[in-house]
Design a protein around this motif. Structure first.
Motif, PDB file in Angstrom:
ATOM      1  N   THR A  87      -1.846  -8.899   7.631  1.00  0.00           N
ATOM      2  CA  THR A  87      -2.171  -9.549   8.887  1.00  0.00           C
ATOM      3  C   THR A  87      -0.834 -10.073   9.410  1.00  0.00           C
ATOM      4  OG1 THR A  87      -4.431 -10.229   8.437  1.00  0.00           O
ATOM      5  CG2 THR A  87      -3.336 -10.822  10.383  1.00  0.00           C
ATOM      6  N   VAL A  88      -0.163  -9.474  10.363  1.00  0.00           N
ATOM      7  CA  VAL A  88       1.091  -9.639  11.246  1.00  0.00           C
ATOM      8  C   VAL A  88       0.938 -10.881  12.347  1.00  0.00           C
ATOM      9  CG1 VAL A  88       2.933  -8.715  12.224  1.00  0.00           C
ATOM     10  CG2 VAL A  88       1.898  -7.556  10.627  1.00  0.00           C
ATOM     11  N   ARG A  89       1.635 -11.876  12.221  1.00  0.00           N
ATOM     12  CA  ARG A  89       1.101 -13.011  13.067  1.00  0.00           C
ATOM     13  C   ARG A  89       2.310 -13.248  13.849  1.00  0.00           C
ATOM     14  NH1 ARG A  89      -0.514 -17.852  11.023  1.00  0.00           N
ATOM     15  NH2 ARG A  89      -2.195 -17.949  12.222  1.00  0.00           N
ATOM     16  N   ASP A  90       2.398 -13.823  15.026  1.00  0.00           N
ATOM     17  CA  ASP A  90       3.515 -14.419  15.750  1.00  0.00           C
ATOM     18  C   ASP A  90       3.005 -15.567  16.488  1.00  0.00           C
ATOM     19  OD1 ASP A  90       5.966 -13.983  16.968  1.00  0.00           O
ATOM     20  OD2 ASP A  90       4.846 -13.879  19.114  1.00  0.00           O
ATOM     21  N   ARG A  91       3.795 -16.712  16.081  1.00  0.00           N
ATOM     22  CA  ARG A  91       3.583 -18.088  16.946  1.00  0.00           C
ATOM     23  C   ARG A  91       2.302 -18.366  16.525  1.00  0.00           C
ATOM     24  NH1 ARG A  91       5.754 -16.058  22.893  1.00  0.00           N
ATOM     25  NH2 ARG A  91       7.959 -15.430  22.041  1.00  0.00           N
ATOM     26  N   GLY A  92       1.652 -18.281  15.305  1.00  0.00           N
ATOM     27  CA  GLY A  92       0.513 -18.720  14.912  1.00  0.00           C
ATOM     28  C   GLY A  92      -0.789 -17.909  15.358  1.00  0.00           C
ATOM     29  N   ARG A  93      -0.658 -16.738  16.000  1.00  0.00           N
ATOM     30  CA  ARG A  93      -1.569 -16.012  16.385  1.00  0.00           C
ATOM     31  C   ARG A  93      -1.551 -14.727  15.766  1.00  0.00           C
ATOM     32  NH1 ARG A  93      -2.200 -14.579  22.837  1.00  0.00           N
ATOM     33  NH2 ARG A  93      -4.014 -13.311  22.929  1.00  0.00           N
ATOM     34  N   ASP A  94      -2.902 -14.188  15.383  1.00  0.00           N
ATOM     35  CA  ASP A  94      -3.076 -12.995  14.726  1.00  0.00           C
ATOM     36  C   ASP A  94      -2.888 -12.031  15.477  1.00  0.00           C
ATOM     37  OD1 ASP A  94      -3.750 -14.326  12.339  1.00  0.00           O
ATOM     38  OD2 ASP A  94      -5.750 -14.012  12.502  1.00  0.00           O
ATOM     39  N   LEU A  95      -1.883 -10.892  15.372  1.00  0.00           N
ATOM     40  CA  LEU A  95      -1.638  -9.694  16.063  1.00  0.00           C
ATOM     41  C   LEU A  95      -2.366  -8.653  15.639  1.00  0.00           C
ATOM     42  CD1 LEU A  95       2.310  -9.992  16.527  1.00  0.00           C
ATOM     43  CD2 LEU A  95       0.495 -10.882  17.980  1.00  0.00           C
ATOM     44  N   TYR A  96      -2.357  -8.150  14.406  1.00  0.00           N
ATOM     45  CA  TYR A  96      -2.742  -6.927  13.914  1.00  0.00           C
ATOM     46  C   TYR A  96      -2.976  -6.871  12.523  1.00  0.00           C
ATOM     47  CZ  TYR A  96       1.798  -4.831  12.893  1.00  0.00           C
ATOM     48  OH  TYR A  96       2.934  -4.560  12.417  1.00  0.00           O
ATOM     49  N   THR A  97      -4.049  -6.415  11.855  1.00  0.00           N
ATOM     50  CA  THR A  97      -4.166  -6.005  10.369  1.00  0.00           C
ATOM     51  C   THR A  97      -4.394  -4.584  10.002  1.00  0.00           C
ATOM     52  OG1 THR A  97      -5.366  -8.358  10.521  1.00  0.00           O
ATOM     53  CG2 THR A  97      -5.687  -6.768   8.538  1.00  0.00           C
ATOM     54  N   LEU A  98      -3.498  -4.455   8.757  1.00  0.00           N
ATOM     55  CA  LEU A  98      -3.792  -3.235   7.965  1.00  0.00           C
ATOM     56  C   LEU A  98      -4.586  -3.300   7.007  1.00  0.00           C
ATOM     57  CD1 LEU A  98       0.140  -2.157   7.865  1.00  0.00           C
ATOM     58  CD2 LEU A  98      -1.356  -1.666   9.742  1.00  0.00           C
ATOM     59  N   ARG A  99      -5.708  -2.244   7.052  1.00  0.00           N
ATOM     60  CA  ARG A  99      -6.703  -2.461   5.959  1.00  0.00           C
ATOM     61  C   ARG A  99      -6.630  -1.235   5.359  1.00  0.00           C
ATOM     62  NH1 ARG A  99     -11.722  -5.506   8.814  1.00  0.00           N
ATOM     63  NH2 ARG A  99     -10.833  -7.703   8.893  1.00  0.00           N
ATOM     64  N   PRO A 100      -5.907  -0.944   3.958  1.00  0.00           N
ATOM     65  CA  PRO A 100      -5.851   0.139   3.358  1.00  0.00           C
ATOM     66  C   PRO A 100      -7.429   0.909   2.819  1.00  0.00           C
ATOM     67  CG  PRO A 100      -4.955  -1.429   2.267  1.00  0.00           C
ATOM     68  CD  PRO A 100      -5.283  -2.067   3.335  1.00  0.00           C
ATOM     69  N   PHE A 101      -7.293   1.997   2.519  1.00  0.00           N
ATOM     70  CA  PHE A 101      -8.617   2.438   1.788  1.00  0.00           C
ATOM     71  C   PHE A 101      -7.905   2.713   0.191  1.00  0.00           C
ATOM     72  CE2 PHE A 101      -8.857   4.675   5.982  1.00  0.00           C
ATOM     73  CZ  PHE A 101      -9.772   3.671   6.465  1.00  0.00           C
ATOM     74  N   GLY A 102      -6.833   2.790   0.024  1.00  0.00           N
ATOM     75  CA  GLY A 102      -6.046   3.399  -1.323  1.00  0.00           C
ATOM     76  C   GLY A 102      -4.684   2.966  -1.105  1.00  0.00           C
ATOM     77  N   PRO A 103      -3.763   3.508  -2.089  1.00  0.00           N
ATOM     78  CA  PRO A 103      -2.403   3.551  -1.912  1.00  0.00           C
ATOM     79  C   PRO A 103      -1.843   3.949  -0.481  1.00  0.00           C
ATOM     80  CG  PRO A 103      -3.001   4.562  -4.109  1.00  0.00           C
ATOM     81  CD  PRO A 103      -4.459   4.397  -3.098  1.00  0.00           C
ATOM     82  N   PRO A 104      -0.924   3.446  -0.245  1.00  0.00           N
ATOM     83  CA  PRO A 104      -0.317   3.630   1.111  1.00  0.00           C
ATOM     84  C   PRO A 104       0.438   4.917   1.029  1.00  0.00           C
ATOM     85  CG  PRO A 104       0.808   1.971   0.500  1.00  0.00           C
ATOM     86  CD  PRO A 104      -0.454   1.999  -0.557  1.00  0.00           C
ATOM     87  N   ALA A 105       0.877   5.870   2.100  1.00  0.00           N
ATOM     88  CA  ALA A 105       1.830   6.682   2.235  1.00  0.00           C
ATOM     89  C   ALA A 105       3.315   6.215   2.094  1.00  0.00           C
ATOM     90  CB  ALA A 105       1.492   7.573   3.696  1.00  0.00           C
ATOM     91  N   PRO A 106       4.234   7.015   1.767  1.00  0.00           N
ATOM     92  CA  PRO A 106       5.509   6.532   1.846  1.00  0.00           C
ATOM     93  C   PRO A 106       5.806   6.221   3.315  1.00  0.00           C
ATOM     94  CG  PRO A 106       5.513   8.630   0.602  1.00  0.00           C
ATOM     95  CD  PRO A 106       4.191   8.292   1.297  1.00  0.00           C
ATOM     96  N   ARG A 107       6.806   5.247   3.367  1.00  0.00           N
ATOM     97  CA  ARG A 107       7.212   4.980   4.797  1.00  0.00           C
ATOM     98  C   ARG A 107       8.115   6.199   5.274  1.00  0.00           C
ATOM     99  NH1 ARG A 107       6.537   0.572   7.760  1.00  0.00           N
ATOM    100  NH2 ARG A 107       5.525  -1.171   6.758  1.00  0.00           N
ATOM    101  N   PRO A 108       7.960   6.536   6.301  1.00  0.00           N
ATOM    102  CA  PRO A 108       8.894   7.662   7.005  1.00  0.00           C
ATOM    103  C   PRO A 108      10.282   7.106   6.988  1.00  0.00           C
ATOM    104  CG  PRO A 108       7.067   7.244   8.403  1.00  0.00           C
ATOM    105  CD  PRO A 108       7.082   6.152   7.446  1.00  0.00           C
ATOM    106  N   ASP A 109      11.243   8.329   6.324  1.00  0.00           N
ATOM    107  CA  ASP A 109      12.647   8.119   6.331  1.00  0.00           C
ATOM    108  C   ASP A 109      13.361   7.993   7.877  1.00  0.00           C
ATOM    109  OD1 ASP A 109      12.520   7.929   3.535  1.00  0.00           O
ATOM    110  OD2 ASP A 109      12.727   9.994   3.409  1.00  0.00           O
ATOM    111  N   ALA A 110      12.813   9.039   8.516  1.00  0.00           N
ATOM    112  CA  ALA A 110      13.287   9.104   9.821  1.00  0.00           C
ATOM    113  C   ALA A 110      12.758   7.929  10.970  1.00  0.00           C
ATOM    114  CB  ALA A 110      13.051  10.464  10.608  1.00  0.00           C
TER     115      ALA A 110
END
Length: 459
Positions: A87-110
């Protein structure tokens, strides 16, 4: 899911449904049927896991629980396995949450280009918790807590959103990583055209099958929550008020001896598109076809008071949600109009007269199936009472209905072949006029298929 890329306020948590059991120097993460064993843990890491077990925590809070030890290696192992929600937050406020089902994909290089756009397969909708962004091919859901982020779903073009630039960049990078943003919309269009499949088709396929989104049978078998949300309808549909038309009951013992063999009807079965209106199907033939394929052979009650039906074709959980509505144009001994087949009493009840415009609308789709826009002698409309199966199949309820349509179609095909009748499947009914004609709300009993029936044209 490297922790260093996120603001210090970011909260991490074991994702929903996970159980963590700790031992003297190891831990087991359980998410049936998945499980993972973490070995070689020191006391600080075990304390950090205990903190995660209690709820969301920041990296600094986890480090404090670990007595100041570095928890980056442990967090990396959890993240790589897809065990953490973020859960990413800013100034004490929740912004968004990533909820995975399993292992994440590799982060894109480009890096993500400014021309990036929302994937054609992404779906944003609201549920009881707020906005959620989903994709049938994604490895996670993305829950949006702050509505300001909605303006960024098509990339960084909305520069006037009142958020720090690093937060906006992190959000769009995560959208790309999760598969919601694509660098080239034209390339995605070309790929989906080549491989086939639209958004509804891909979404339906992924959500009604086991896979990354649904690793267990929790949403495919009867559950307390499903039965609360979808209380089972009675096995018998409410009768239409018209006077019942008694139907002939065939002698099935005689049919066992007289009928062609199963091999014969399987090999002789064809889709018939030309019919003999000079010698139409008779009421007794229609009665026999309905009796042999769709009658109720009896019901039984479960220990929980649920009604299970029995008919000549199989149905998931003995729900038998399909009802047949014969739309009659030309049947010897029966007036034209739309009828309902009462499978329990083996009778027909009038629903709508033949001169009603909606009857014509219900039959209209057959004009693309029969040559030169010919009209069927009989169209058997299949209507689904979804409330019979949603509590037992839940997430796969509609998929089960479509499968039952195919099973009933084949049963009618084979019985019609054995009787010397012509049959042709009609897979795309017009649901709105049917609901109007039957006097039902579409979710209550929607048209899901049909069969054209009649006496085949003489060769």
């Amino acid at each position: 899911m490297p922790t260093a890329t996120y603001p210090q306020q970011t909260r991490f948590a074991l994702r929903d449904g996970i159980t963590c059991r700790t031992g003297p120097a190891d831990a087991i993460l359980l998410d049936p049927p998945r499980e993972a064993k973490l070995t070689g843990l020191d006391a600080g890491q075990l304390h950090a896991l205990a903190t995660l077990n209690q709820g969301p925590a920041t990296v600094s809070e986890l480090s404090a629980a670990a007595g100041g030890d570095d928890v980056a290696e442990l967090m990396g192992r959890l993240a790589d396995g897809g065990w953490l929600s973020v859960t990413v937050r800013d100034r004490g406020r929740d912004l968004y949450t990533l909820r995975p089902f399993g292992p994440p994909a590799p982060r894109p290089d480009a890096p993500l280009p400014w021309s990036a756009t929302l994937s054609k397969f992404a779906v944003l909708h609201r549920d009881s918790e707020g906005f959620v962004l989903q994709h049938p091919r994604a490895w996670c859901d993305l829950r949006i807590h702050d509505p300001r982020l909605l303006a960024l779903l098509d990339g960084l073009g909305a520069a006037d959103v009142d958020l720090p630039i690093d937060v906006k960049s992190q959000f769009t990078d995560d959208l790309h990583w999760c598969g919601f943003l694509v660098p080239d919309a034209d390339a995605e269009d070309r790929e989906s055209t080549t491989r086939g499949g639209s958004l509804p088709e891909l979404w339906f396929h992924r959500r009604s099958a086991l896979g990354a989104h649904t690793l267990t049978h929790n949403h495919f078998d009867p559950t307390t929550e499903a039965k609360r949300r979808f209380p089972q309808l009675p096995a018998r549909n409410a009768s239409h008020p018209g006077d019942a038309i008694d139907l002939h009951v065939p002698d099935l013992s005689a049919k066992r001896a007289e009928d062609p063999t199963l091999t014969a009807v399987l090999e002789d079965r064809v889709s018939t598109r030309s019919f003999d209106d000079a010698h139409p199907i008779t009421l007794d033939q229609l009665a026999e076809l309905l009796y042999r394929t769709a009658r109720s052979r009896g019901t039984r009650l479960s220990d929980r008071g649920e009604e299970f039906d029995s008919r000549p074709y199989p149905s998931c959980g003995s729900g038998y949600e399909l009802e047949l509505y014969p739309v009659v144009r030309k049947v010897g001994g029966l007036s034209p109009g739309m009828y309902h087949y009462d499978s329990f009493e083996h009778v027909l009840r009038p629903v709508v007269d033949a001169d009603s415009p909606v009857v014509t609308e219900v039959s209209q789709p057959t004009s693309s199936t029969l040559p030169e826009g010919a009209e069927p002698q009989v169209l058997l409309v299949m209507a689904a009472r979804a409330g019979r199966v949603m509590g037992t199949s839940e997430q796969a309820g509609y998929a089960a209905i479509r499968e039952h349509v195919g099973v009933l179609m084949q049963t009618i095909y084979l019985a019609a072949t054995a009787m010397g009748l012509g049959a042709c499947a009609q897979t795309y009914p017009d649901t709105a006029p049917f609901a109007t004609a039957a006097g039902v709300d579409e979710p209550e009993a929607c048209a899901v298929g049909g069969m054209i029936i009649g006496s085949p044209a003489r060769r």
